[in-house]
Design a protein around this motif. Structure first.
Motif, PDB file in Angstrom:
ATOM      1  N   ASN A 196       0.822  -1.217   0.000  1.00 51.43           N
ATOM      2  CA  ASN A 196       0.000   0.000   0.000  1.00 51.43           C
ATOM      3  C   ASN A 196       0.853   1.261   0.000  1.00 51.43           C
ATOM      4  O   ASN A 196       0.584   2.211  -0.745  1.00 51.43           O
ATOM      5  CB  ASN A 196      -0.943  -0.003   1.210  1.00 51.43           C
ATOM      6  N   ALA A 197       1.891   1.271   0.842  1.00 52.51           N
ATOM      7  CA  ALA A 197       2.768   2.437   0.919  1.00 52.51           C
ATOM      8  C   ALA A 197       3.511   2.648  -0.395  1.00 52.51           C
ATOM      9  O   ALA A 197       3.676   3.790  -0.856  1.00 52.51           O
ATOM     10  CB  ALA A 197       3.761   2.281   2.069  1.00 52.51           C
ATOM     11  N   PHE A 198       3.951   1.550  -1.021  1.00 54.72           N
ATOM     12  CA  PHE A 198       4.671   1.690  -2.291  1.00 54.72           C
ATOM     13  C   PHE A 198       3.743   2.225  -3.379  1.00 54.72           C
ATOM     14  O   PHE A 198       4.141   3.084  -4.182  1.00 54.72           O
ATOM     15  CB  PHE A 198       5.262   0.354  -2.730  1.00 54.72           C
ATOM     16  N   MET A 199       2.506   1.736  -3.417  1.00 59.33           N
ATOM     17  CA  MET A 199       1.560   2.217  -4.422  1.00 59.33           C
ATOM     18  C   MET A 199       1.259   3.699  -4.232  1.00 59.33           C
ATOM     19  O   MET A 199       1.070   4.438  -5.203  1.00 59.33           O
ATOM     20  CB  MET A 199       0.271   1.394  -4.379  1.00 59.33           C
ATOM     21  N   GLN A 200       1.239   4.158  -2.980  1.00 61.09           N
ATOM     22  CA  GLN A 200       1.016   5.583  -2.739  1.00 61.09           C
ATOM     23  C   GLN A 200       2.197   6.400  -3.248  1.00 61.09           C
ATOM     24  O   GLN A 200       2.022   7.474  -3.838  1.00 61.09           O
ATOM     25  CB  GLN A 200       0.797   5.834  -1.246  1.00 61.09           C
ATOM     26  N   ARG A 201       3.415   5.909  -3.027  1.00 60.33           N
ATOM     27  CA  ARG A 201       4.603   6.571  -3.569  1.00 60.33           C
ATOM     28  C   ARG A 201       4.541   6.638  -5.086  1.00 60.33           C
ATOM     29  O   ARG A 201       4.858   7.664  -5.699  1.00 60.33           O
ATOM     30  CB  ARG A 201       5.868   5.804  -3.159  1.00 60.33           C
ATOM     31  N   LEU A 202       4.123   5.538  -5.695  1.00 59.45           N
ATOM     32  CA  LEU A 202       4.043   5.460  -7.146  1.00 59.45           C
ATOM     33  C   LEU A 202       3.035   6.475  -7.693  1.00 59.45           C
ATOM     34  O   LEU A 202       3.316   7.210  -8.641  1.00 59.45           O
ATOM     35  CB  LEU A 202       3.662   4.031  -7.547  1.00 59.45           C
ATOM     36  N   LYS A 203       1.861   6.549  -7.066  1.00 63.04           N
ATOM     37  CA  LYS A 203       0.835   7.490  -7.514  1.00 63.04           C
ATOM     38  C   LYS A 203       1.288   8.940  -7.325  1.00 63.04           C
ATOM     39  O   LYS A 203       1.053   9.787  -8.187  1.00 63.04           O
ATOM     40  CB  LYS A 203      -0.468   7.230  -6.751  1.00 63.04           C
ATOM     41  N   THR A 204       1.943   9.214  -6.207  1.00 61.48           N
ATOM     42  CA  THR A 204       2.442  10.572  -5.949  1.00 61.48           C
ATOM     43  C   THR A 204       3.490  10.970  -6.983  1.00 61.48           C
ATOM     44  O   THR A 204       3.513  12.116  -7.449  1.00 61.48           O
ATOM     45  CB  THR A 204       3.042  10.656  -4.531  1.00 61.48           C
ATOM     46  N   ALA A 205       4.343  10.025  -7.361  1.00 63.31           N
ATOM     47  CA  ALA A 205       5.370  10.307  -8.366  1.00 63.31           C
ATOM     48  C   ALA A 205       4.733  10.655  -9.710  1.00 63.31           C
ATOM     49  O   ALA A 205       5.195  11.560 -10.409  1.00 63.31           O
ATOM     50  CB  ALA A 205       6.300   9.104  -8.519  1.00 63.31           C
ATOM     51  N   ILE A 206       3.665   9.955 -10.060  1.00 63.55           N
ATOM     52  CA  ILE A 206       2.974  10.249 -11.320  1.00 63.55           C
ATOM     53  C   ILE A 206       2.318  11.627 -11.262  1.00 63.55           C
ATOM     54  O   ILE A 206       2.399  12.417 -12.211  1.00 63.55           O
ATOM     55  CB  ILE A 206       1.933   9.160 -11.628  1.00 63.55           C
ATOM     56  N   ILE A 207       1.667  11.937 -10.142  1.00 64.76           N
ATOM     57  CA  ILE A 207       1.012  13.245  -9.991  1.00 64.76           C
ATOM     58  C   ILE A 207       2.040  14.367 -10.075  1.00 64.76           C
ATOM     59  O   ILE A 207       1.845  15.360 -10.787  1.00 64.76           O
ATOM     60  CB  ILE A 207       0.251  13.313  -8.648  1.00 64.76           C
ATOM     61  N   ASN A 208       3.153  14.232  -9.362  1.00 63.45           N
ATOM     62  CA  ASN A 208       4.178  15.277  -9.349  1.00 63.45           C
ATOM     63  C   ASN A 208       4.842  15.465 -10.714  1.00 63.45           C
ATOM     64  O   ASN A 208       5.332  16.558 -11.029  1.00 63.45           O
ATOM     65  CB  ASN A 208       5.242  14.961  -8.304  1.00 63.45           C
ATOM     66  N   SER A 209       4.848  14.417 -11.516  1.00 61.09           N
ATOM     67  CA  SER A 209       5.453  14.509 -12.849  1.00 61.09           C
ATOM     68  C   SER A 209       4.532  15.177 -13.854  1.00 61.09           C
ATOM     69  O   SER A 209       4.969  15.525 -14.953  1.00 61.09           O
ATOM     70  CB  SER A 209       5.806  13.113 -13.359  1.00 61.09           C
ATOM     71  N   ASN A 210       3.257  15.331 -13.479  1.00 60.20           N
ATOM     72  CA  ASN A 210       2.229  15.893 -14.371  1.00 60.20           C
ATOM     73  C   ASN A 210       1.990  15.017 -15.600  1.00 60.20           C
ATOM     74  O   ASN A 210       1.505  15.478 -16.624  1.00 60.20           O
ATOM     75  CB  ASN A 210       2.600  17.311 -14.821  1.00 60.20           C
ATOM     76  N   LEU A 211       2.334  13.725 -15.478  1.00 59.25           N
ATOM     77  CA  LEU A 211       2.123  12.795 -16.587  1.00 59.25           C
ATOM     78  C   LEU A 211       0.851  11.984 -16.358  1.00 59.25           C
ATOM     79  O   LEU A 211       0.861  10.752 -16.322  1.00 59.25           O
ATOM     80  CB  LEU A 211       3.330  11.859 -16.726  1.00 59.25           C
ATOM     81  N   THR A 212      -0.259  12.678 -16.182  1.00 58.96           N
ATOM     82  CA  THR A 212      -1.538  12.009 -15.997  1.00 58.96           C
ATOM     83  C   THR A 212      -2.433  12.261 -17.198  1.00 58.96           C
ATOM     84  O   THR A 212      -2.346  13.286 -17.863  1.00 58.96           O
ATOM     85  CB  THR A 212      -2.254  12.513 -14.734  1.00 58.96           C
ATOM     86  N   ALA A 213      -3.310  11.312 -17.470  1.00 59.99           N
ATOM     87  CA  ALA A 213      -4.331  11.420 -18.519  1.00 59.99           C
ATOM     88  C   ALA A 213      -3.758  11.944 -19.834  1.00 59.99           C
ATOM     89  O   ALA A 213      -2.909  11.309 -20.439  1.00 59.99           O
ATOM     90  CB  ALA A 213      -5.492  12.262 -18.022  1.00 59.99           C
ATOM     91  N   THR A 214      -4.197  13.126 -20.268  1.00 55.89           N
ATOM     92  CA  THR A 214      -3.830  13.629 -21.601  1.00 55.89           C
ATOM     93  C   THR A 214      -2.341  13.950 -21.739  1.00 55.89           C
ATOM     94  O   THR A 214      -1.838  14.058 -22.856  1.00 55.89           O
ATOM     95  CB  THR A 214      -4.638  14.892 -21.941  1.00 55.89           C
ATOM     96  N   ASN A 215      -1.622  14.122 -20.631  1.00 57.47           N
ATOM     97  CA  ASN A 215      -0.187  14.432 -20.702  1.00 57.47           C
ATOM     98  C   ASN A 215       0.685  13.187 -20.821  1.00 57.47           C
ATOM     99  O   ASN A 215       1.885  13.298 -21.076  1.00 57.47           O
ATOM    100  CB  ASN A 215       0.245  15.235 -19.476  1.00 57.47           C
ATOM    101  N   ALA A 216       0.085  12.020 -20.600  1.00 59.51           N
ATOM    102  CA  ALA A 216       0.847  10.773 -20.720  1.00 59.51           C
ATOM    103  C   ALA A 216       0.757  10.304 -22.173  1.00 59.51           C
ATOM    104  O   ALA A 216      -0.264   9.765 -22.598  1.00 59.51           O
ATOM    105  CB  ALA A 216       0.275   9.719 -19.773  1.00 59.51           C
ATOM    106  N   ASN A 217       1.810  10.512 -22.941  1.00 55.14           N
ATOM    107  CA  ASN A 217       1.733  10.187 -24.362  1.00 55.14           C
ATOM    108  C   ASN A 217       2.835   9.255 -24.860  1.00 55.14           C
ATOM    109  O   ASN A 217       2.848   8.895 -26.032  1.00 55.14           O
ATOM    110  CB  ASN A 217       1.743  11.471 -25.206  1.00 55.14           C
ATOM    111  N   ASP A 218       3.738   8.833 -23.965  1.00 52.87           N
ATOM    112  CA  ASP A 218       4.805   7.939 -24.412  1.00 52.87           C
ATOM    113  C   ASP A 218       5.372   7.182 -23.216  1.00 52.87           C
ATOM    114  O   ASP A 218       5.705   7.802 -22.197  1.00 52.87           O
ATOM    115  CB  ASP A 218       5.920   8.739 -25.094  1.00 52.87           C
ATOM    116  N   PRO A 219       5.470   5.846 -23.293  1.00 53.38           N
ATOM    117  CA  PRO A 219       6.013   5.072 -22.166  1.00 53.38           C
ATOM    118  C   PRO A 219       7.412   5.512 -21.745  1.00 53.38           C
ATOM    119  O   PRO A 219       7.774   5.423 -20.574  1.00 53.38           O
ATOM    120  CB  PRO A 219       6.018   3.634 -22.708  1.00 53.38           C
TER     121      PRO A 219
END
Length: 309
Positions: A196-219
């Motif tokens: 659970n703690a690792f998944m929260q870190r993972l989600k926070t990293a994605i949010i902070n990168s601004n690579l969510t939804a329409t901004n995520a365009n390349d692996p």
């Protein structure tokens, strides 16, 4: 003259009444406007509707499992005890009593389609838990007059010492019976309590990168995030990209829905389900019990259910 004065007085009175009525209406109308403006000012408009009305931030997430008070050493011993009991019962009765009547008939039809075929033993592939409960996965190993061994694989849900239900998974063929849980390998740090703690870190990293939804365009954009989390980028970039691409703004539309443990390989696999408006997605977060850390985040369900060796 008197009649004329009376006539003017009458019209003056009427005019005064009209002025009074209009003035009163105008004053009330002003109050109504003020009240309407005040009411509109008190309304709260969701920020997501202003920013992107086509992307309403629905806070949906699938039902999750609890990871509290998990004792994997105890669960592994239970899995080994169950497979030993099932083998003893089968050796004594030649009945697969853990299957339903229909399941046993279906398996018997497959096994005895040709002569000299028989189920020799049962082996343990993995053990774990999902939203239906705790389970073990077994292979019913069919032998015949060839060198090939066919394994019919089932997921058996249990409670205490009883098998409560069985689900057929697949069949595999090899020269050796599949066995991925061994009684002489220590469990070690299992990783479930950290998931659970690792998944929260993972989600926070994605949010902070601004690579969510329409901004995520390349692996490839998730390469650095994978490295920062200690994950293998070659195996994790696509998984992170897919999770971000189908996330809401808070990356809160996913949950841990299961886990599975094996000794060959010595992994704990944590399963994540994500819901979107149109579809659902599954991911596998892998914890290596040899290195004591999470190593991969991959799209799809990865399991020893499908290994063939």
């Amino acid at each position: 003259m008197k009649k004329l004065n009376k006539k003017y007085i009458k019209w003056i009175i009427i005019l005064l009444l009209v002025v009074i009525i209009v003035s009163a209406y105008a004053l009330n109308l002003g109050k109504i406007k003020d009240k309407t403006v005040d009411h509109i000012a008190q309304l709260t408009i969701p920020f997501s509707l202003i920013v992107n009305p086509k992307n309403i931030d629905e806070d949906i997430a699938p039902k999750s499992i609890t990871l509290k008070n998990s004792d994997m050493d105890k669960d592994k011993q239970k899995a080994l005890d169950l497979i030993n009991t099932l083998n003893d019962d089968y050796n004594n009765t030649k009945d697969l009593s853990f299957l339903s009547n229909d399941q046993e008939k279906a398996l018997s039809k497959k096994v005895h389609k040709k002569s000299h075929r028989y189920i020799a033993n049962l082996t343990l592939l993995n053990f774990g838990k999902d939203t239906h409960g705790k389970y073990i996965t077994i292979s019913c190993n069919r032998y015949d007059d060839t060198k090939n061994i066919v394994g019919y694989r089932y997921r058996l849900y249990y409670q205490d010492d009883s098998i409560t239900s069985a689900k057929y998974l697949n069949q595999k063929t090899n020269k050796y019976p599949a066995k991925y849980v061994l009684d002489d390998i220590a469990m070690g740090k299992d990783g479930t309590s950290q998931a659970n703690a690792f998944m929260q870190r993972l989600k926070t990293a994605i949010i902070n990168s601004n690579l969510t939804a329409t901004n995520a365009n390349d692996p490839g954009n998730f390469n650095q995030i994978s490295l920062n989390l200690g994950l293998n980028p070659d195996k994790s970039d696509v998984g992170l990209f897919t999770l971000a691409k189908n996330s809401n703004s808070r990356v809160s539309n996913s949950s841990i829905v299961g886990y599975q443990l094996s000794d060959v390989p010595r992994y704990t696999r944590v399963y994540i389900k994500q819901l979107s408006k149109n579809d659902s997605y599954f991911y596998t977060l892998t914890f290596s019990r040899n290195s004591g850390r999470f190593i991969n985040f991959q799209r799809g369900i990865i399991s020893t259910d499908d290994l063939n060796k």
